[in-house]
Design an enzyme around this catalytic site. Structure first.
Site, PDB file in Angstrom:
ATOM      1  N   HIS A  71      -3.558  -5.328  -0.252  1.00  0.00           N
ATOM      2  CA  HIS A  71      -3.114  -5.745   1.077  1.00  0.00           C
ATOM      3  C   HIS A  71      -3.063  -7.271   1.153  1.00  0.00           C
ATOM      4  O   HIS A  71      -4.093  -7.914   1.401  1.00  0.00           O
ATOM      5  CB  HIS A  71      -4.070  -5.209   2.139  1.00  0.00           C
ATOM      6  CG  HIS A  71      -3.949  -3.752   2.389  1.00  0.00           C
ATOM      7  ND1 HIS A  71      -3.102  -3.217   3.332  1.00  0.00           N
ATOM      8  CD2 HIS A  71      -4.562  -2.699   1.789  1.00  0.00           C
ATOM      9  CE1 HIS A  71      -3.210  -1.905   3.331  1.00  0.00           C
ATOM     10  NE2 HIS A  71      -4.084  -1.559   2.393  1.00  0.00           N
ATOM     11  N   CYS A  98       0.843  -1.190   0.000  1.00  0.00           N
ATOM     12  CA  CYS A  98       0.000   0.000   0.000  1.00  0.00           C
ATOM     13  C   CYS A  98       0.890   1.257   0.000  1.00  0.00           C
ATOM     14  O   CYS A  98       1.678   1.431  -0.905  1.00  0.00           O
ATOM     15  CB  CYS A  98      -0.987  -0.031   1.162  1.00  0.00           C
ATOM     16  SG  CYS A  98      -2.390   1.096   0.935  1.00  0.00           S
ATOM     17  N   GLU A 127      -1.948  -9.018   3.513  1.00  0.00           N
ATOM     18  CA  GLU A 127      -2.257  -9.427   4.886  1.00  0.00           C
ATOM     19  C   GLU A 127      -3.765  -9.502   5.139  1.00  0.00           C
ATOM     20  O   GLU A 127      -4.192 -10.061   6.154  1.00  0.00           O
ATOM     21  CB  GLU A 127      -1.580  -8.485   5.890  1.00  0.00           C
ATOM     22  CG  GLU A 127      -2.278  -7.171   6.171  1.00  0.00           C
ATOM     23  CD  GLU A 127      -2.079  -6.100   5.108  1.00  0.00           C
ATOM     24  OE1 GLU A 127      -2.443  -4.940   5.381  1.00  0.00           O
ATOM     25  OE2 GLU A 127      -1.587  -6.412   4.005  1.00  0.00           O
TER      26      GLU A 127
END
Length: 213
Positions: A193, A89, A195
């Site tokens: 993202h 990001c 994650e």
């Protein structure tokens, strides 16, 4: 044991990034020590480096600069060296030459390009772009095993457009094509993202942990 420096510069997603990297290490069957750190000496000694990021380009750049020695050690180990590096990001956007969020801010200039507001062809599309979106990938080794139509989680209002097309590792579409991932030598970054992207994100992170550029 492999050591990863997860750079702590006040970014809001550092804990979720740490948890995801720990799970990715299990998937990769790696003995990984994650150092959440702003210590240049620890960063320099690490086997790989991870730069998270959530928020405003200028704020994140200023926070990074406020941690003494971090930009210098990143330049030495990543840009001039060969340590594997991944940014996500805003952590990816900071690699650009310039960010245009609320004025002009100099980036790290590790990968030449500009970060500017996403401009969908359809003005009715909401900004920020949030949610799951399909990416089109190259054959880069970090993108192996993600499936034929991988979907990843995005939340952003700005996009990184590299100066050189060969630095684009993946793209996506939101009222027009935009860069979803970048790569240059030992440097990799994602606008999405990983994650927050469940199994596909875990696979990408595990690929990074095993990467030997």
């Amino acid at each position: 044991m492999k050591t990863l420096a997860l750079i702590d510069y006040g970014s809001g997603n550092i804990r979720s990034a740490s948890r995801a990297l720990a799970e990715a290490a299990k998937l990769a069957e790696l003995d990984l020590k994650i150092e959440i750190t702003s210590d240049p000496d620890l960063i320099k000694k690490s086997d790989c480096i991870f730069l998270p990021g959530v928020g405003h380009f200028a704020d994140c750049k200023n926070e990074l600069l406020s941690r003494s020695g971090i930009v210098e050690v990143l330049t030495e180990t990543v840009l001039k060296g060969s340590t594997p590096f991944m940014g996500i990001c805003v952590g990816m956007q900071l690699l650009a030459t310039t960010g245009l969020e609320d004025g002009e801010t100099k980036g790290l200039d590790f990968i030449p390009g500009v970060v500017d507001k996403i401009k969908p062809d359809n003005p009715k599309l909401p900004i920020p772009h949030m949610g799951w979106n399909e990416i089109t990938i190259t054959d880069h080794e970090l993108l192996k095993g993600l499936g034929e139509t991988p979907h990843l989680y995005f939340t952003h209002s700005y996009v990184f457009t590299p100066k050189v097309d060969t630095h684009i590792a993946a793209s996506s579409d939101y009222g027009g094509n935009f860069t979803a991932a970048i790569v240059k030598d030992n440097i990799f970054g994602t606008q999405f993202h990983p994650e927050k992207s469940q199994k596909i994100g875990q696979k990408l992170l595990s690929n990074f942990l095993k990467w030997k550029p």
